[in-house]
Design an enzyme around this catalytic site. Sequence first.
Site, PDB file in Angstrom:
ATOM      1  N   SER A  74       0.830  -1.201   0.000  1.00 46.71           N
ATOM      2  CA  SER A  74       0.000   0.000   0.000  1.00 46.71           C
ATOM      3  C   SER A  74       0.870   1.258   0.000  1.00 46.71           C
ATOM      4  O   SER A  74       1.634   1.484  -0.935  1.00 46.71           O
ATOM      5  CB  SER A  74      -0.953  -0.043   1.192  1.00 46.71           C
ATOM      6  N   ASP A 115      -9.734  -4.682  -4.604  1.00 48.32           N
ATOM      7  CA  ASP A 115      -9.017  -3.551  -4.023  1.00 48.32           C
ATOM      8  C   ASP A 115      -9.307  -2.286  -4.825  1.00 48.32           C
ATOM      9  O   ASP A 115      -9.224  -2.307  -6.062  1.00 48.32           O
ATOM     10  CB  ASP A 115      -7.514  -3.862  -4.061  1.00 48.32           C
ATOM     11  N   HIS A 118      -7.871  -5.251  -0.302  1.00 46.24           N
ATOM     12  CA  HIS A 118      -6.702  -4.496   0.143  1.00 46.24           C
ATOM     13  C   HIS A 118      -6.375  -4.897   1.579  1.00 46.24           C
ATOM     14  O   HIS A 118      -7.258  -5.134   2.397  1.00 46.24           O
ATOM     15  CB  HIS A 118      -6.998  -2.995   0.078  1.00 46.24           C
TER      16      HIS A 118
END
Length: 312
Positions: free
Chosen positions: A160, A255, A285
């Site tokens: 991320s 995601d 995610h």
Amino acid sequence: MRGTVSPKLTDFLALANSNIALAKQNNIQFTPTILRENLNKLGALMSDAPALSYITDKTLTLADRSIPVRVYSPAPKNALPVLLHFHGGGHMCGSVDLYDPICRHLASIAQCVVISVEYRLAPEYPYPAGIDDCEYALIHYAELLDDVKYLPEITIIGDSAGGAICTSLSMKSLTDKRINIDQQILIYPSVDYTLISPSLDSNGTGFLLETTRIKWYFDQYFQSTDADIIKQASPLFGVITAQLPKTLIFTAGCDPLRDEGIAYANALTAAGVEVEHHSFDGMIHAYMLLHDVVKDECMATYQHIAEFMAKV
């Protein structure tokens, strides 16, 4: 196109979505404290943390600040590859402690030295403070390994926001010869701060990380509405050449950041970079923080990383 989530995540998402709906109903606003506490709660879903013979907290000291790190090695007397780890959390959440089980797995399964960096977080320290800390750690990581044997090659890894830091440093390495990166590993990376990828709409609700929260994260991180600054900070729109490091990238089908990760992988490939891309279509995610719920997918991810690291 909206992703189709794995049945393994049905109960987890039902609870998460109920809590999100309740917060909206009660008009509970985002704050750094609330979001940090919420992310830290996922630590309860990472109960499997392998023991290692070497885990030590150290510090990189600068004139104006210090950068805490945690060093892991499954065999400190053996020369192993080095993996520099930058955690996720929207540039304002996450920590070395939260990611401790992940770093233990990386060190154990990939048989490498892992250095986990406690970089500064927004909004207290906005862009580019966190990147600056990670850059310093990348340039000076050898100072942390005086009692650990290691190989000279260096791989960086991040999920991320940590993936954003990796790709930002890789881009900077094209012009700054102090920065050496042999490989980068990106797990559902954030590489486009302009919020234009289609999956932000198709996957923007119902899959834990919602697009409204991503926008709030970025507002805290940049503390600016200047579109040029935000686009220039986005690795997807930066310089992409064949000189960027060999890349392993993971995307998740459910995601909001899925499409920008795929676009980055495609852009690297088009430029001539060696890219290995794995898509976990039923995952959301931050699935690596849900180890107890989706253990097979997490272990498969670690195995791909171990195979990639074996080639460094």
